[in-house]
Design a protein around this motif. Sequence first.
Motif, PDB file in Angstrom:
ATOM      1  N   ALA A  97       0.831  -1.204   0.000  1.00 23.31           N
ATOM      2  CA  ALA A  97       0.000   0.000   0.000  1.00 23.31           C
ATOM      3  C   ALA A  97       0.871   1.262   0.000  1.00 23.31           C
ATOM      4  O   ALA A  97       0.565   2.249  -0.685  1.00 23.31           O
ATOM      5  N   GLN A  99       3.611   5.816 -10.685  1.00 23.18           N
ATOM      6  CA  GLN A  99       2.195   5.860 -11.058  1.00 23.18           C
ATOM      7  C   GLN A  99       1.978   5.497 -12.530  1.00 23.18           C
ATOM      8  O   GLN A  99       1.005   4.830 -12.890  1.00 23.18           O
ATOM      9  N   LYS A 103      -3.998   0.561  -5.813  1.00 21.77           N
ATOM     10  CA  LYS A 103      -3.625   1.122  -4.506  1.00 21.77           C
ATOM     11  C   LYS A 103      -3.234   0.027  -3.522  1.00 21.77           C
ATOM     12  O   LYS A 103      -3.014   0.293  -2.346  1.00 21.77           O
ATOM     13  N   ASP A 112     -12.266   7.857  -5.372  1.00 21.53           N
ATOM     14  CA  ASP A 112     -12.184   6.626  -6.176  1.00 21.53           C
ATOM     15  C   ASP A 112     -13.510   6.265  -6.844  1.00 21.53           C
ATOM     16  O   ASP A 112     -13.679   5.138  -7.297  1.00 21.53           O
ATOM     17  N   SER A 150      -8.169   0.017   0.292  1.00 18.71           N
ATOM     18  CA  SER A 150      -7.577   1.330   0.037  1.00 18.71           C
ATOM     19  C   SER A 150      -8.419   2.145  -0.939  1.00 18.71           C
ATOM     20  O   SER A 150      -8.511   3.365  -0.830  1.00 18.71           O
ATOM     21  N   HIS A 151      -9.063   1.465  -1.888  1.00 18.43           N
ATOM     22  CA  HIS A 151      -9.909   2.152  -2.869  1.00 18.43           C
ATOM     23  C   HIS A 151     -11.264   2.527  -2.278  1.00 18.43           C
ATOM     24  O   HIS A 151     -11.975   3.350  -2.853  1.00 18.43           O
ATOM     25  N   GLN A 203       1.564   4.279  -3.303  1.00 14.84           N
ATOM     26  CA  GLN A 203       1.382   5.724  -3.191  1.00 14.84           C
ATOM     27  C   GLN A 203       2.533   6.519  -3.812  1.00 14.84           C
ATOM     28  O   GLN A 203       2.447   7.751  -3.943  1.00 14.84           O
TER      29      GLN A 203
END
Length: 592
Positions: free
Chosen positions: A514, A523, A543, A579, A548-549, A518
Amino acid sequence: MSHLLSEISIKNYKSIINESFELSAFTPFVGYNNAGKSNMLEAIKWLLRKSALAETAFYNKTEAVEMEGKISGISETILEQLPENQRTSIQPFLFTDSLYIKRVQAQPGIPAGQIRLLVKDPSNVGSPNEWHANPTGLDQALQALFPDPIQIGAMENSEEDVSKSKNTTTIGKLLSEIIGPIQASYSTQVQTALNGIKELLDVDGTSRATELNDFDIAVSEKVESFFPGVNIKVHVPTPELKEVFSKGTIKVFENLNPDGRDVSALGHGAQRSIQMALVRHLADIKRESGEQASNTILLIDEPELYLHPQAIEVLRDALKTLSTQGYQVIFSTHSPFMITSKDVENTLLIRKNVTQGTHKRNSLKTAIATVASAHPSQLAIVFSLSNSSNILFSERVILAEGKTENRLLPKIIQKVTGKTLGLLKTALVPMDGSGSTRKTIEVLSAMAIPTKAIVDLDYALKEGESQGFLSTGDTDVAAIKAHLATIAPTYSINLNNGWPTKSGSDLTAAQAFALLAQEATIQGNLASLKTKMQTAGVYIWTKGTIESHLGGIPKNEMGWANFNARLESEELKVILPNDHSEIVDLVAWITA
């Protein structure tokens, strides 16, 4: 089960253009309405019991209806129980313990006597003389091996099956089971009673009823005026014991109606319940029977019709018992309650389209055999799939490893689309670990069931290449792995083979991934990785995990319950401001 019809090939019959079906002792057919399941049941009956087919039975009116069947398991013990003439009629045509038969009606409307029955000759396989037409005694041998099949339709009134004693009805079969013991125990008593009736009613009875004699005299006098020298006598034949039972029926007694009613007075639900109760009792009777030469085929359309879930399970158990006690059970169903984990591998998925007509998808058993050479260990696959029989009732399957996915995605999908998974004909199948994702997709693909998977980021990074979803040496995986190595000391992430491990670390592997997700530097790599995996049929949580989403919700019952509660009253945009688009895109991908 001693012997059974193990295969049938059907050509030009109703919606079935040309297809073969493998059959077991207990074979469920699963398909949507109008897929042709009933046509398959009717075809099986016709193969074993000829009848003149009308024009409506021909898919193409200019071609013949042709069916082939394989009867397996004809052992020496079975042969010894057949009459000698029937035994000698089939022995020359046995392929070890199997017999191949073919029935052909050349055109619509011809008499039943012109329908041909053929048998395959093992000594002439592949030659013009491979099939012998109408061998003497073959039909009789088939009738000995397979007494008249019992066929129970889905929407027909059950009254006929439970109130009319014919050799093709359930009540008739039951009465035939009990008539033997009654004859043995009460033959003298019953025959004495029947003899008394005979003496009272028979034309030559010694104590004939006075009213009958008076009738004879009165009418004979009138006949004499038309035809001199002729007289008549009324004759009321006395039935044999078996004829008495041919009038057997069912009376229904209730607390509010102690006098009893005919089955016809009940609704369809009650009639169906009684019908299936008789089938269950037939199963109980058969539990006590030993091996026999005959094997009755039971063909049922939607046996669960009108029954509640508990009753369906009772019925399923009864049919399973019958399938081990002299009955081969073949049925269509719309209910997962009719199929246990042990039955999934023999279940046939029936579909229909313009090109193929009615056809089957590979069974689970066939699908596993197809991929077995590449994946010899299949037990995990069988377990994970057989515990999810809802795949049989869906047009697409989504595999998901995590508990959160399986708890929340059905509600999320309904929130976005306005439809349940059932209405979308989609099955969400929980996976027992992501390691079997690839193999499961291959098995379901072999069954022609479109399948996609949803996985965590770590699966894509660690398994994507080895499982064949990504090319070996994938540049995005390599870039992400290299960046992880540079940040690991900063976050105290311990690595094993370049990937996070819980061993010796304050962070779990999931927490480490996780954190990695980030990082701004990777990305672009994550987006590229996501696209490639989706092309291969796998969606990844970029993510790290679904939690997390979904705003970092807790991975526990309370967290799931709270999220579902919010879905009931709030818009998804409000719940997931960051999200929302990601989740909507996921749902669109799932349902595409």
